[in-house]
Scaffold this active site. Structure first.
Site, mmCIF file in Angstrom:
data_model
loop_
_atom_site.group_PDB
_atom_site.id
_atom_site.type_symbol
_atom_site.label_atom_id
_atom_site.label_comp_id
_atom_site.label_asym_id
_atom_site.label_seq_id
_atom_site.Cartn_x
_atom_site.Cartn_y
_atom_site.Cartn_z
ATOM 1 N N GLY A 151 0.781 -1.232 0.000
ATOM 2 C CA GLY A 151 0.000 0.000 0.000
ATOM 3 C C GLY A 151 0.810 1.277 0.000
ATOM 4 O O GLY A 151 1.948 1.316 0.475
ATOM 5 N N ASN A 154 -1.517 7.324 1.321
ATOM 6 C CA ASN A 154 -2.538 8.387 1.318
ATOM 7 C C ASN A 154 -3.925 7.912 1.746
ATOM 8 O O ASN A 154 -4.692 8.673 2.319
ATOM 9 C CB ASN A 154 -2.586 9.083 -0.037
ATOM 10 N N PRO A 178 1.119 -2.587 4.581
ATOM 11 C CA PRO A 178 0.769 -1.172 4.431
ATOM 12 C C PRO A 178 2.026 -0.332 4.234
ATOM 13 O O PRO A 178 3.134 -0.812 4.483
ATOM 14 C CB PRO A 178 0.110 -0.817 5.767
ATOM 15 N N GLU A 180 4.886 2.060 5.249
ATOM 16 C CA GLU A 180 5.582 2.260 6.527
ATOM 17 C C GLU A 180 5.233 3.625 7.133
ATOM 18 O O GLU A 180 5.429 3.854 8.329
ATOM 19 C CB GLU A 180 7.109 2.150 6.324
ATOM 20 N N GLU A 251 -1.323 0.053 -9.385
ATOM 21 C CA GLU A 251 -2.044 1.338 -9.292
ATOM 22 C C GLU A 251 -1.005 2.401 -8.978
ATOM 23 O O GLU A 251 -0.572 2.522 -7.834
ATOM 24 C CB GLU A 251 -3.094 1.272 -8.171
ATOM 25 N N GLY A 253 1.188 6.314 -10.191
ATOM 26 C CA GLY A 253 1.017 7.763 -10.098
ATOM 27 C C GLY A 253 0.360 8.390 -11.310
ATOM 28 O O GLY A 253 -0.012 7.705 -12.268
ATOM 29 N N CYS A 285 -3.663 10.196 -6.093
ATOM 30 C CA CYS A 285 -2.992 9.776 -7.330
ATOM 31 C C CYS A 285 -3.625 10.351 -8.589
ATOM 32 O O CYS A 285 -2.947 10.693 -9.542
ATOM 33 C CB CYS A 285 -3.031 8.260 -7.413
ATOM 34 N N GLU A 382 4.925 14.236 -11.242
ATOM 35 C CA GLU A 382 3.953 14.118 -10.151
ATOM 36 C C GLU A 382 4.558 14.731 -8.888
ATOM 37 O O GLU A 382 5.669 14.378 -8.506
ATOM 38 C CB GLU A 382 3.612 12.643 -9.899
ATOM 39 N N LYS A 452 -0.945 3.643 -19.749
ATOM 40 C CA LYS A 452 0.455 4.041 -19.906
ATOM 41 C C LYS A 452 1.241 3.743 -18.607
ATOM 42 O O LYS A 452 1.034 2.706 -17.976
ATOM 43 C CB LYS A 452 0.533 5.502 -20.363
ATOM 44 N N GLU A 459 -9.018 -1.878 -10.267
ATOM 45 C CA GLU A 459 -9.644 -2.134 -8.973
ATOM 46 C C GLU A 459 -11.110 -1.728 -9.075
ATOM 47 O O GLU A 459 -11.520 -1.017 -9.993
ATOM 48 C CB GLU A 459 -8.920 -1.339 -7.877
HETATM 49 N N1 LIG Z 1 -3.205 4.685 -8.741
HETATM 50 C C1 LIG Z 1 -3.597 4.624 -7.487
HETATM 51 O O1 LIG Z 1 -4.638 4.058 -7.165
HETATM 52 C C2 LIG Z 1 -2.769 5.276 -6.396
HETATM 53 C C3 LIG Z 1 -3.364 5.533 -5.163
HETATM 54 C C4 LIG Z 1 -2.593 6.127 -4.163
HETATM 55 C C5 LIG Z 1 -1.268 6.467 -4.386
HETATM 56 N N2 LIG Z 1 -0.721 6.217 -5.594
HETATM 57 C C6 LIG Z 1 0.669 6.610 -5.865
HETATM 58 O O2 LIG Z 1 1.509 6.276 -4.770
HETATM 59 C C7 LIG Z 1 2.585 7.205 -4.688
HETATM 60 C C8 LIG Z 1 2.691 7.726 -3.277
HETATM 61 O O3 LIG Z 1 2.786 6.669 -2.373
HETATM 62 P P1 LIG Z 1 4.175 6.177 -1.759
HETATM 63 O O4 LIG Z 1 5.096 7.333 -1.604
HETATM 64 O O5 LIG Z 1 3.848 5.333 -0.592
HETATM 65 O O6 LIG Z 1 4.730 5.251 -2.928
HETATM 66 P P2 LIG Z 1 6.007 4.307 -2.931
HETATM 67 O O7 LIG Z 1 6.114 3.758 -4.292
HETATM 68 O O8 LIG Z 1 7.184 4.983 -2.351
HETATM 69 O O9 LIG Z 1 5.639 3.133 -1.878
HETATM 70 C C9 LIG Z 1 4.489 2.353 -2.051
HETATM 71 C C10 LIG Z 1 4.671 1.043 -1.304
HETATM 72 O O10 LIG Z 1 5.653 0.272 -1.964
HETATM 73 C C11 LIG Z 1 6.580 -0.231 -0.997
HETATM 74 N N3 LIG Z 1 7.866 -0.430 -1.677
HETATM 75 C C12 LIG Z 1 8.895 0.435 -1.818
HETATM 76 N N4 LIG Z 1 9.893 -0.134 -2.516
HETATM 77 C C13 LIG Z 1 9.488 -1.384 -2.835
HETATM 78 C C14 LIG Z 1 10.071 -2.466 -3.555
HETATM 79 N N5 LIG Z 1 11.281 -2.375 -4.102
HETATM 80 N N6 LIG Z 1 9.354 -3.593 -3.708
HETATM 81 C C15 LIG Z 1 8.121 -3.723 -3.188
HETATM 82 N N7 LIG Z 1 7.516 -2.719 -2.477
HETATM 83 C C16 LIG Z 1 8.191 -1.578 -2.310
HETATM 84 C C17 LIG Z 1 6.594 0.813 0.088
HETATM 85 O O11 LIG Z 1 7.083 0.281 1.293
HETATM 86 C C18 LIG Z 1 5.116 1.193 0.149
HETATM 87 O O12 LIG Z 1 4.402 0.281 0.942
HETATM 88 C C19 LIG Z 1 2.269 8.287 -5.691
HETATM 89 O O13 LIG Z 1 3.011 8.078 -6.858
HETATM 90 C C20 LIG Z 1 0.799 8.076 -5.967
HETATM 91 O O14 LIG Z 1 0.353 8.566 -7.198
HETATM 92 C C21 LIG Z 1 -1.436 5.609 -6.596
HETATM 93 N N1 LIG Z 2 -10.278 8.059 -3.501
HETATM 94 C C1 LIG Z 2 -9.407 7.699 -4.564
HETATM 95 C C2 LIG Z 2 -8.006 7.594 -4.143
HETATM 96 C C3 LIG Z 2 -7.207 6.990 -5.224
HETATM 97 C C4 LIG Z 2 -5.820 7.461 -5.240
HETATM 98 O O1 LIG Z 2 -5.174 8.089 -4.442
#
Ligand SMILES: NC(=O)c1ccc[n+]([C@@H]2O[C@H](COP(=O)([O-])OP(=O)(O)OC[C@H]3O[C@@H](n4cnc5c(N)ncnc54)[C@H](O)[C@@H]3O)[C@@H](O)[C@H]2O)c1
Ligand SMILES: NCCCC=O
Length: 485
Positions: A151, A154, A178, A180, A251, A253, A285, A382, A452, A459
């Site tokens: 996860g 956010n 989740p 960290e 899912e 960015g 996101c 982003e 892309k 989901e």
């Molecule tokens: N498309 C969507 O539904 C959606 C929803 C929410 C957030 N996001 C995206 O998430 C990003 C922000 O969240 P973030 O900073 O937590 O993202 P992140 O990519 O830094 O981390 C996401 C998760 O991946 C884990 N992780 C990190 N390195 C890993 C590895 N090598 N292998 C496996 N897992 C690893 C982290 O511990 C964390 O749990 C933004 O880019 C945002 O757009 C996308």
């Molecule tokens: N409520 C939608 C959230 C999806 C991405 O952050």
């Protein structure tokens, strides 16, 4: 400051479990910067226990009827709704998002997912395919096995439930890691699933950083990974999944465009731009971080926007009058402030906000830039913070090309009274979710996911079932089998 310390860091086989040998995970309340809990990343022993529990529980879980599995998910949805206030307060402590948001957008969204997929579980079937001379094929829709959820920070409750609900409905079991940064809420979801009747091992929570998630993904007991996170992490996860030929939902960015034509309902368009940039302090996101405004209404749009921005209530996230909370962490705040400096340095005009609030916690005034050009860093990358970029345009063809000129493809929106043009734009957008005269609504009934570099898989909705199950064909011969010799 109230401690939010859970009984232990992990939730495995229906019970809390800790191992203080793991690296510390301090949990910081973003509004004050104070530590409210301290968890530990999983050791190898904890990871093994979680994978073993999920693996052992899966066959019996899959052997239940869909109706039986669905009943448990729907009960969990009811418990979540009953505890919405408690869950929302915890979500606020975990993320810093104001209670005015978390009361309506987090546990409720998780409950929607559990209710929807709980309802669908009993209706999951294969099909019968008639062949010549009596032979036929039937298909079985089968679980994949153990799903690893990873996860972002956010929407911790929503992210866990959007993954768990379809995964469990299809007969998979799950290990959820989740973020960290926000590790608390998922533990409560696990407790609730147990209370609703999920057998031990069906839904497990393992805390950790990237390496712990990567290690679990490499384990042959994991059949599928579902990540919500950034594009760079998505690329690593996809590579690792490919090495084991594992299913993946990614899912990731975005840098989504919102196109406002000069015939738009201006107040609605301004509301969409505000929601699409400042809800959850800009940490969504699918946010519309590139707002294209047709030049004839540019000044009217900016005037209306800046007037409305004065009504923002920045303050104690636990006060329901607050409409904008802090950013999630010092790190995310600092990333955002750096982008604001780049915006100014590259010639964008800062219309309002953008400064750090000198107080405890991770506070920033929401920023609006005007006169943004497509090649500026703030228009290309982003940010994941409360920074809106307003860009001018003249014609429909021009704006569609510019809206699509990005590696991302998560969402896109258009505001216009001309419905023919609106549908033309929706058809032309390269994005997984498009909006006409609306933005950032994500009902469980609609597929959600990216095109892309924004990812793959979907989901929510019936479409998610395809990504959490596999089809087996069974050929039934009713005739003597013949051979050439
Ligand atoms: N498309 C969507 O539904 C959606 C929803 C929410 C957030 N996001 C995206 O998430 C990003 C922000 O969240 P973030 O900073 O937590 O993202 P992140 O990519 O830094 O981390 C996401 C998760 O991946 C884990 N992780 C990190 N390195 C890993 C590895 N090598 N292998 C496996 N897992 C690893 C982290 O511990 C964390 O749990 C933004 O880019 C945002 O757009 C996308
Ligand atoms: N409520 C939608 C959230 C999806 C991405 O952050």
């Amino acid at each position: 400051m109230t401690s939010q310390q859970p009984p232990a860091s992990h939730y495995i086989a229906g019970a809390y479990l800790d191992d203080a040998e793991g690296a510390a995970i301090p949990v910081i309340y973003p509004a004050t910067g104070q530590e409210i809990a301290r968890l530990h990343a999983a050791t190898d022993a904890v990871i093994d226990k979680a994978l073993a529990a999920a693996h052992a529980a899966q066959p019996a879980w899959a052997a239940l009827s869909g109706t039986e599995r669905g009943r448990i998910l729907r009960k969990a949805a009811d418990i979540l709704r009953d505890r919405n206030h408690e869950m929302s307060v915890l979500e606020t402590y975990d993320t810093g998002k104001p209670l005015s948001e978390t009361l309506i957008a987090d546990a409720t969204s998780a409950a929607d997912a559990l209710e929807y997929f709980g309802g669908l579980a009993g209706a999951l079937t294969g099909e019968h395919i008639q062949l010549p001379e009596g032979d036929f094929v039937y298909t079985r829709r089968e679980a994949l096995g153990v799903v690893l959820g990873i996860g972002a920070w956010n929407y911790p409750t929503q992210i866990a439930a959007w993954k768990a609900a379809p995964a469990l409905a299809c007969g998979n079991t799950m290990v959820m890691k989740p973020s960290e940064t926000t590790p608390l809420c998922t533990l409560k979801l696990a407790e609730i699933l147990t209370e609703a009747g999920a057998p031990p091992g069906v839904f497990n929570v393992v805390q950790g950083y990237g390496p712990e998630a990567a290690k679990m993904l490499e384990d042959p007991r994991i059949a599928k990974v579902s990540l919500t996170g950034s594009v760079p992490t998505g690329l690593k996860v996809y590579q690792s999944a490919a090495a084991g030929m594992k299913h993946a939902t990614l899912e990731l960015g975005g840098k989504s465009p919102l196109v406002i034509f000069d015939d738009a309902d201006l107040d609605s368009a301004v509301s969409a731009a505000i929601n699409g940039n400042f809800y959850s302090t800009g940490q969504i996101c699918s946010n519309s971080t590139r707002v294209f405004v047709q030049s004839g209404i540019k000044q009217a749009f900016l005037d209306r926007l800046t007037t409305r921005m004065k009504d923002v209530v920045i303050g104690d996230p636990l006060d329901q009058a607050t409409t904008l909370g802090p950013m999630v962490s010092e790190r995310q705040l600092s990333i955002t402030l750096d982008y604001i400096e780049k915006g100014k340095a590259e010639g964008a005009r800062l219309v309002t906000g953008g400064e750090r609030h000198e107080q405890e916690g991770f506070w920033i005034a929401p920023a609006v830039f005007a006169d943004v050009a497509d090649d500026m860093t703030i228009a290309r990358e982003e940010i994941f913070g409360p920074v809106m970029s307003v860009l001018d345009f003249e014609t429909e063809d021009e704006v569609l090309a510019r809206a699509n000129a990005t590696q991302f493809g998560l969402a896109a929106g258009v505001f216009t009274q001309d419905l023919t043009r609106a549908h033309r734009m929706a058809a032309g957008f390269q994005a997984g979710t498009c909006y006409i005269n609306a933005f950032n609504l994500t009902p469980v009934e609609a597929p959600f996911g990216g095109m892309k570099m924004s990812g793959m898989g979907r989901e929510n909705s019936k479409a998610a079932i395809e990504h959490y199950s596999q089809l087996k064909s069974v050929y039934v011969g009713l005739n003597p089998t013949e051979a050439p010799f």
